[in-house]
Design a protein around this motif. Structure first.
Motif, PDB file in Angstrom:
ATOM      1  N   MET A   1      56.810  38.345  29.170  1.00 53.26           N
ATOM      2  CA  MET A   1      55.795  38.662  30.148  1.00 53.26           C
ATOM      3  C   MET A   1      54.448  38.078  29.701  1.00 53.26           C
ATOM      4  N   ILE A   2      53.736  37.542  30.641  1.00 54.93           N
ATOM      5  CA  ILE A   2      52.416  36.985  30.369  1.00 54.93           C
ATOM      6  C   ILE A   2      51.381  38.041  30.714  1.00 54.93           C
ATOM      7  N   GLU A   3      50.511  38.331  29.754  1.00 57.33           N
ATOM      8  CA  GLU A   3      49.554  39.421  29.917  1.00 57.33           C
ATOM      9  C   GLU A   3      48.129  38.949  29.650  1.00 57.33           C
ATOM     10  N   PRO A   4      47.158  39.595  30.302  1.00 56.12           N
ATOM     11  CA  PRO A   4      45.761  39.266  30.015  1.00 56.12           C
ATOM     12  C   PRO A   4      45.330  39.883  28.681  1.00 56.12           C
ATOM     13  N   ASN A   5      44.426  39.200  28.007  1.00 50.54           N
ATOM     14  CA  ASN A   5      43.786  39.772  26.816  1.00 50.54           C
ATOM     15  C   ASN A   5      42.271  39.637  26.971  1.00 50.54           C
ATOM     16  N   ALA A   6      41.818  39.969  28.163  1.00 52.85           N
ATOM     17  CA  ALA A   6      40.420  39.774  28.531  1.00 52.85           C
ATOM     18  C   ALA A   6      39.647  41.084  28.473  1.00 52.85           C
ATOM     19  N   GLU A   7      38.359  40.951  28.228  1.00 54.14           N
ATOM     20  CA  GLU A   7      37.442  42.089  28.341  1.00 54.14           C
ATOM     21  C   GLU A   7      37.307  42.424  29.826  1.00 54.14           C
ATOM     22  N   SER A   8      36.983  43.664  30.123  1.00 50.21           N
ATOM     23  CA  SER A   8      36.863  44.073  31.534  1.00 50.21           C
ATOM     24  C   SER A   8      35.773  43.281  32.253  1.00 50.21           C
ATOM     25  N   SER A   9      34.732  42.876  31.528  1.00 50.18           N
ATOM     26  CA  SER A   9      33.650  42.099  32.148  1.00 50.18           C
ATOM     27  C   SER A   9      34.091  40.689  32.549  1.00 50.18           C
ATOM     28  N   GLU A  10      35.151  40.165  31.952  1.00 45.19           N
ATOM     29  CA  GLU A  10      35.655  38.815  32.260  1.00 45.19           C
ATOM     30  C   GLU A  10      36.464  38.777  33.549  1.00 45.19           C
ATOM     31  N   LYS A  11      37.038  39.896  33.950  1.00 48.12           N
ATOM     32  CA  LYS A  11      38.061  39.901  34.996  1.00 48.12           C
ATOM     33  C   LYS A  11      37.568  39.517  36.378  1.00 48.12           C
ATOM     34  N   GLN A  12      36.268  39.455  36.593  1.00 46.35           N
ATOM     35  CA  GLN A  12      35.729  39.003  37.866  1.00 46.35           C
ATOM     36  C   GLN A  12      35.286  37.539  37.811  1.00 46.35           C
TER      37      GLN A  12
END
Length: 186
Positions: free
Chosen positions: A1-12
């Motif tokens: 599975m491919i998953e994000p490893n981003a900060e919440s501020s990056e998601k937009q």
């Protein structure tokens, strides 16, 4: 599975959304071929792996890294972005001998005078073929990958110890070309 490893501020971020879409398309393609995928992504990069088994086993890897040099005057896109796609499969002596296809270097013209294994690829003057035997199978491979030669996105192609590795420098999936490639009897 491919998953994000981003900060919440990056998601937009539009960069995050673009990388997320890239990874979702990759994951869908791999699952359509009864394969498995894994990896991580964020707004700045992705690293995804996939293995398909239908119609033949292939391993795929796509990587994108964005970095800075710390110098605003030298930070061009080409200096701060690395993209790579690697397609790899094991074959049963599909090609008559080991080979390497890569971009031509300045010294190749001189080396070609003393080394008979260095050959021009007639339809793609920016590339050379290094092999003891130029086979029909190599020409078929070049034909299928022709759009990537034209755009200079092929970094190198190697066939060694029955493993074919196609190394690209691109941000695109090129699943249409890959689908033609897996239809070859290699």
């Amino acid at each position: 599975m491919i998953e994000p490893n981003a900060e919440s501020s990056e998601k937009q971020s539009p960069f995050y959304l673009k990388n997320e879409l890239f990874c979702k398309k990759f994951e869908d393609f791999i699952s359509q071929h009864d394969g498995n995928s894994k990896g991580k992504y964020n707004a700045w990069s992705y690293l995804v792996y996939g293995k398909i088994i239908k119609p033949k086993e292939w391993a795929l890897e796509y990587k994108k890294s964005t970095f800075t040099s710390g110098n605003l005057f030298l930070s061009t896109k080409s200096q701060s972005l690395f993209v790579s796609a690697i397609w790899k499969t094991r074959t049963n002596k599909a090609f008559k001998s080991d080979f390497l296809i890569r971009k031509k270097k300045f010294t190749d013209s001189i080396l070609k005078l003393v080394n008979q294994s260095i050959k021009k690829i007639e339809s793609h003057q920016n590339y050379i073929l290094i092999t003891n035997r130029n086979s029909f199978e190599i020409q078929n491979l070049i034909q299928v990958l022709q759009p990537l030669f034209i755009t200079n996105e092929i970094y190198q192609i190697t066939y060694q110890k029955n493993i074919l590795t196609i190394d690209l420098r691109t941000e695109k999936h090129y699943f249409d070309i890959f689908s033609k490639l897996i239809e070859l009897s290699i």
